[in-house]
Each structure stands twice: as structure tokens, then as C-alpha cells.
Design an enzyme around this catalytic site. Sequence first.
Site, short mmCIF file in Angstrom:
data_model
loop_
_atom_site.label_atom_id
_atom_site.label_comp_id
_atom_site.label_asym_id
_atom_site.label_seq_id
_atom_site.Cartn_x
_atom_site.Cartn_y
_atom_site.Cartn_z
CG HIS A 129 2.24 -0.17 4.33
ND1 HIS A 129 1.87 -1.10 5.27
CD2 HIS A 129 1.15 0.62 4.13
CE1 HIS A 129 0.61 -0.88 5.63
NE2 HIS A 129 0.15 0.16 4.97
CG ASP A 173 -2.06 -0.96 1.14
OD1 ASP A 173 -2.07 -1.78 0.20
OD2 ASP A 173 -2.95 -0.92 2.00
ZN LIG Z 1 -2.70 3.10 3.14
#
Ligand SMILES: [Zn+2]
Length: 281
Positions: free
Chosen positions: A234, A89
Amino acid sequence: MMEQRNGWKRRLASLAASLMLAGTALVPAVKAEKAGVKQERPAVSASAAKGNKPAAAPVSWADMQRRYRGVFVLRASAAGGRRVALTFDDVPDPRYTPLVLNALKRKRVRATFFVVGSRAAKHPGLMRRIVDEGHAVGNHTYSHPELPKLSLGQVKREIERTGATIRATAGFEPAMIRPPYGDIRSAQLEWARARGYTVVNWDVDSQDWRQIPSGVVLRNAVKGLRPGSIILMHAGGGSGQNLFGTVNALPHLIDQLRAKGYELVTVPELLHIPERRPNRA
Ligand SMILES: [Zn+2]
């Protein structure tokens, strides 16, 4: 749990304040998806927890997955075989996204990246690299807000502006949405369903946004893993956020998954859904 969440909220607020002081338009796309999530976590929460509104009955992610079958997804059916998907992400981020892409390329793994529109606008070259290297992309909103706090019109703008930005940089609009923090309300899900989007959360959380050592990222990323799992990581962070735990864990994670007989695929491959929205007439 609540104290912990409020603690993170305060930290997020101070991060936001420092970003504003620094004069950057970058929203903290990032302290990222909250911890401890998974199915048990109430999907309706933030405002109710603070007592601002009459508390709606909490709906678990697992309930939402049942209620919105094929629209709100945490994982694939295990019947699809020993396949799992890595998801990253808060991209593109010039500090971490290239390092994650390098690691994936070395291991010949294709993953799924959830794109923040404001970041895509700033780093079109990185967007093209993600797509050129065969990865799938999804829509992670334009400014990374908590969707349950927004009106439907605001949500629509967040998603559509990001879709247009991704189209401008990568040539297509993604069919997948990942809401920031995984939070989304029923009315917003209904809108997504009507527009043909699939909302993709996760069932395994690496908790890498907590800036933990690579060994802990690795351990979290295999905890509870099963065929069909979607793993949250992430490849972008907030100002000063350190994601080297993710970068360093990644090659080992890929090796471990393969040693357990898992095939790593993109989310569209895992779920047998299209990556792209149809071209508009
Ligand atoms: Zn996010």
C-alpha cells in the site's frame, strides 16, 4: 479466522465513524486489503459468513483464476521467467505515495499503482507524477466499497467514475481493476470481462496495512514468492494509518528481489496486457 475478520470489521467501522466525525469525505480507502488472503481464501464471504444470506459454496481465488482465465488474475505463469510485480493500493495519498515514488525512483523500479478515484480527484498532481515516472496504474474503485455488497449498476458507477477521473488527471482509462479487499462476485466479473477489463489481485500479501514493522513487511513480501508473483503493498492509508513499515522496507525488498535474480516489472508487462482501455469513439 472469523473472529479476527469481524474484529477488523469493527475496527473499520470505528475508523469510518471517526472519519465521518472529522468531517472528511475520505472513505477509509484503507485498512485495506484483508489479511491472510491468497488462493485459499473464499472469494465469496462477507455476507455469507454473517449468515445474512444462504451461503454460496465458497469459491477459492485459485478456482476463480481457472474459471475466468485471463480475466481474474492472481499471478503470471512462471513460464514468463523470473519476473515479479510490485503493486501499491489506495493511492494517491500525499503522506505516503511521494515517499514510495521516491524509493522506486532511486532504485529505478517501475511498479503498478491501484488508484482510488476520490483520492485521484483530490490529488491530480500526484496522479500525474505516478504516470510521468513510468508506473502503471489500475482502477481501485471510487470510494473503496466491498463490491460483493453492491448492485451491478453501483459497481459500474464506481469503476467508470474512477476511469473518468484518471482520464482527467492522467490522460487515459486503465484496463486493470483491483477490487477493494480483492472481493468480487461472478456477475461483476462477467461485466468486467464483457467490458474488456482484467481484474488483478495478488498471490503474495505483504500485510503492510496492519502497520507492522518494516522487517515483517519485508518477510511477508518474499514469503511464497515465485516467478510471476504479484505482491500486494500500500502507498496510501486511512486517517492516522502508519505505512512507514512499507516505506522503510521497500529499498531492502527491491535489493533482495534483485539478489534472487528477479526482474521487477509492471503488471501489464508481467501479464502481457494493455495498461490502457482503448479510446472511445
Ligand atoms: Zn484498497
